[in-house]
Write a protein that holds these residues in place. Structure first.
Motif, short mmCIF file in Angstrom:
data_model
loop_
_atom_site.label_atom_id
_atom_site.label_comp_id
_atom_site.label_asym_id
_atom_site.label_seq_id
_atom_site.Cartn_x
_atom_site.Cartn_y
_atom_site.Cartn_z
N THR A 1 0.82 -1.21 0.00
CA THR A 1 0.00 0.00 0.00
C THR A 1 0.86 1.26 0.00
OG1 THR A 1 -0.21 -0.17 2.43
CG2 THR A 1 -1.97 -1.11 1.09
N ARG A 2 1.98 1.23 0.69
CA ARG A 2 2.86 2.40 0.72
C ARG A 2 3.35 2.78 -0.67
NH1 ARG A 2 8.88 2.68 3.62
NH2 ARG A 2 9.53 4.63 2.62
N PHE A 3 3.78 1.77 -1.45
CA PHE A 3 4.34 2.04 -2.77
C PHE A 3 3.34 1.83 -3.90
CE2 PHE A 3 8.29 0.81 -0.38
CZ PHE A 3 8.87 2.07 -0.40
N GLN A 4 2.12 1.42 -3.56
CA GLN A 4 1.09 1.12 -4.56
C GLN A 4 1.57 0.02 -5.53
OE1 GLN A 4 0.62 5.59 -5.41
NE2 GLN A 4 -1.44 4.82 -5.76
N TYR A 5 2.14 -1.02 -4.94
CA TYR A 5 2.64 -2.14 -5.72
C TYR A 5 1.63 -3.28 -5.72
CZ TYR A 5 7.45 -0.37 -6.21
OH TYR A 5 8.56 0.35 -6.56
N SER A 6 1.71 -4.11 -6.74
CA SER A 6 0.89 -5.32 -6.79
C SER A 6 1.49 -6.39 -5.87
CB SER A 6 0.84 -5.86 -8.22
OG SER A 6 0.32 -4.89 -9.11
N ILE A 7 0.63 -7.27 -5.41
CA ILE A 7 1.06 -8.40 -4.57
C ILE A 7 1.05 -9.66 -5.43
CG2 ILE A 7 0.49 -9.81 -2.56
CD1 ILE A 7 -0.68 -7.34 -1.24
N HIS A 8 2.15 -10.39 -5.39
CA HIS A 8 2.29 -11.59 -6.22
C HIS A 8 1.18 -12.59 -5.90
CE1 HIS A 8 4.04 -15.16 -8.08
NE2 HIS A 8 4.87 -14.35 -8.73
N PRO A 9 0.59 -13.22 -6.93
CA PRO A 9 -0.49 -14.19 -6.70
C PRO A 9 -0.11 -15.32 -5.75
CG PRO A 9 -0.35 -13.65 -9.03
CD PRO A 9 0.83 -13.00 -8.37
N ASP A 10 1.16 -15.73 -5.73
CA ASP A 10 1.57 -16.80 -4.82
C ASP A 10 1.41 -16.38 -3.36
OD1 ASP A 10 2.18 -18.35 -6.97
OD2 ASP A 10 4.36 -18.16 -6.80
N ILE A 11 1.59 -15.09 -3.08
CA ILE A 11 1.38 -14.60 -1.72
C ILE A 11 -0.10 -14.66 -1.37
CG2 ILE A 11 1.42 -12.51 -0.28
CD1 ILE A 11 4.05 -11.76 -1.57
N VAL A 12 -0.94 -14.22 -2.29
CA VAL A 12 -2.39 -14.25 -2.05
C VAL A 12 -2.86 -15.68 -1.78
CG1 VAL A 12 -4.65 -13.72 -3.03
CG2 VAL A 12 -2.72 -12.20 -3.48
N SER A 13 -2.31 -16.64 -2.51
CA SER A 13 -2.68 -18.05 -2.29
C SER A 13 -2.16 -18.55 -0.95
CB SER A 13 -2.12 -18.91 -3.42
OG SER A 13 -2.65 -18.53 -4.67
N ALA A 14 -0.94 -18.17 -0.58
CA ALA A 14 -0.33 -18.68 0.64
C ALA A 14 -1.05 -18.18 1.89
CB ALA A 14 1.15 -18.28 0.70
N VAL A 15 -1.46 -16.91 1.91
CA VAL A 15 -2.09 -16.39 3.13
C VAL A 15 -3.47 -17.00 3.37
CG1 VAL A 15 -0.83 -14.21 3.04
CG2 VAL A 15 -3.07 -14.37 1.93
N ALA A 16 -4.02 -17.64 2.35
CA ALA A 16 -5.31 -18.30 2.53
C ALA A 16 -5.17 -19.64 3.23
CB ALA A 16 -5.99 -18.49 1.17
N ARG A 17 -3.94 -20.13 3.38
CA ARG A 17 -3.72 -21.42 4.02
C ARG A 17 -3.96 -21.30 5.52
NH1 ARG A 17 -0.02 -24.60 0.79
NH2 ARG A 17 0.13 -26.03 2.57
N PRO A 18 -4.72 -22.22 6.11
CA PRO A 18 -5.03 -22.12 7.55
C PRO A 18 -3.81 -22.17 8.44
CG PRO A 18 -5.72 -24.25 6.64
CD PRO A 18 -5.38 -23.39 5.48
N GLU A 19 -2.73 -22.85 8.02
CA GLU A 19 -1.55 -22.93 8.88
C GLU A 19 -0.87 -21.57 9.04
OE1 GLU A 19 -0.21 -25.19 5.05
OE2 GLU A 19 -2.08 -24.60 6.02
#
Length: 427
Positions: A229-247
């Protein structure tokens, strides 16, 4: 998937003269040049004084490199040392400076170093490595050694040892924070081979697979959001997928102290793009872990709910009300015409006031819920701000008072939702 934050927004241009095949250069200020020459001179002093010692290579690590490449001012200078820990090198630097001749004309008058402060290891405050800090030529410098960190399955405290530049880069949160500037060659070093490309295209990516990066230190989930948000950058799709993991969520609750969460939230709320940060926290599914009671230690004298409704509301807490309220607040702040809020002189104009306003928006989903401390009832939002984020009593009182004062904001949210407003990020 959330829309890239860079879409339809101003971009930051990397300082390079040709295409990506050309190595970018950093333009040093005169003060930085003089400081770095001094530090390199100190390595030669150590070599002469201790000829049996291994040669020393100094690098600036992390945020300073990133910001300089983006053309931003930076005073965040972290010196990474490859063969010596921070405190001994800082002491050697001080000894070297005492041997330098002082010009009668005062040309060397800025060659001053303060006393050295050693910040001890403090895992509760995310200090896993002893750090020496001192003001050198008017600039605050942190001295640390290159390191590798190995985390146990259930431990938030890593085993720290000397590491190579690559190992040090790979243990960092995101690639754009894993760049080095070699003081001897005056060249950028990108050991992950992804930091410079990610700066050029505006991408937040982890040096290692995101699942490993977040399991090691789940606070990096919030740091990803803050830098995106600070730099208005995109977030890599792999990060979006990883944070959805319950662990990842389980590790976040188990490993991360509330103080560390509060530090990240504080930085987000002070920034002009606090609303986008709140949107990402909700979309990542971390609203309850950040602004709810998940993972918060409840003292024995405290009873959180007076009825079953409170428990049900917290189980369903997803931050929709808080995000929509923050969007309304942002619209009012940015309304130059005064149409939405005629008393423009009362609007927040600094980071402290903005922080209080957005914190009250984050507390809005808890509006009406109470907790009991001994024989007295308090707004539940106050408990979350005090014990969940470890903010001050003043912060808690201000946010809860503001949330009560903006009941009409909640009505506006309900009205907007009834007319089809969605909380999801706009594509």
């Amino acid at each position: 998937m959330p829309a890239p934050l860079r879409e339809n927004t101003p971009t930051l241009t990397l300082q390079h003269t040709e295409e990506s095949t050309t190595a970018p250069q950093i333009t040093l200020t005169p003060s930085e040049t003089k400081l770095f020459d001094l530090l390199v001179g100190a390595t030669e002093y150590v070599r002469r004084t201790y000829p049996e010692a291994a040669p020393i290579t100094l690098r600036v690590a992390g945020g300073w490199v990133r910001d300089k490449l983006l053309g931003l001012d930076s005073s965040d200078i972290d010196i990474a040392i490859d063969t010596m820990t921070g405190e001994p090198f800082a002491k050697a630097l001080k000894a070297y400076m005492l041997e330098l001749p002082q010009s009668s004309s005062g040309a060397q008058s800025d060659m001053v170093m303060s006393s050295i402060a050693t910040i001890q290891v403090n895992p509760e405050k995310s200090k896993h490595l002893e750090t020496a800090t001192a003001k050198v030529m008017g600039l605050m410098i942190d001295f640390v050694h290159l390191r590798t960190e190995k985390y146990g399955t259930d431990s938030r405290n890593p085993v720290v040892d000397f590491g190579t530049p690559l190992e040090d880069a790979l243990r960092r949160d995101i690639t754009i924070n894993a760049l080095f500037y070699n003081l001897h060659t005056r060249q950028i070093e990108d050991f992950t081979n992804e930091g410079l490309p990610d700066l050029r295209i505006g991408l937040i990516r982890t040096p290692l697979p995101p699942l490993q990066t977040f399991i090691d230190d789940p606070l990096r989930v919030l740091r990803v959001i803050r830098f995106a948000t600070r730099f208005q950058y995109s977030i890599h799709p792999d990060i979006v997928s990883a944070v959805a993991r319950p662990e990842i969520r389980e590790s976040f609750v188990r490993k991360i102290t509330r103080e560390r969460i509060g530090v990240e939230v504080d930085k987000m709320m002070r920034h002009e793009r606090a609303v986008e940060a709140m949107e990402w926290i909700r979309e990542f599914g971390f609203w309850g872990e950040v602004f709810g009671v998940t993972g918060v230690v409840v003292p024995p004298k405290v009873k959180l709910f007076e009825d079953e409704e409170g428990s049900v509301r917290l189980e369903r807490l997803d931050g929709e009300m808080g995000v929509l309220a923050s969007r309304i607040a942002r619209s009012i702040i940015k309304d130059d015409s005064g149409t939405l809020f005629p008393q423009a002189d009362l609007l927040p104009t600094n980071s402290e006031a903005r922080r209080a306003l957005y914190l009250s928006c984050a507390a809005l989903p808890l509006h009406g819920l109470k907790y009991r401390n001994k024989d007295k009832l308090y707004p539940l939002a106050r408990f979350i701000i005090l014990d969940g984020l470890k903010f001050s009593s003043k912060d808690a009182d201000t946010a809860t008072y503001l949330s009560y004062a903006i009941d009409h904001t909640r009505d506006m949210v309900h009205d907007l939702k009834s007319r089809g407003w969605q909380c999801d990020r706009k594509e």
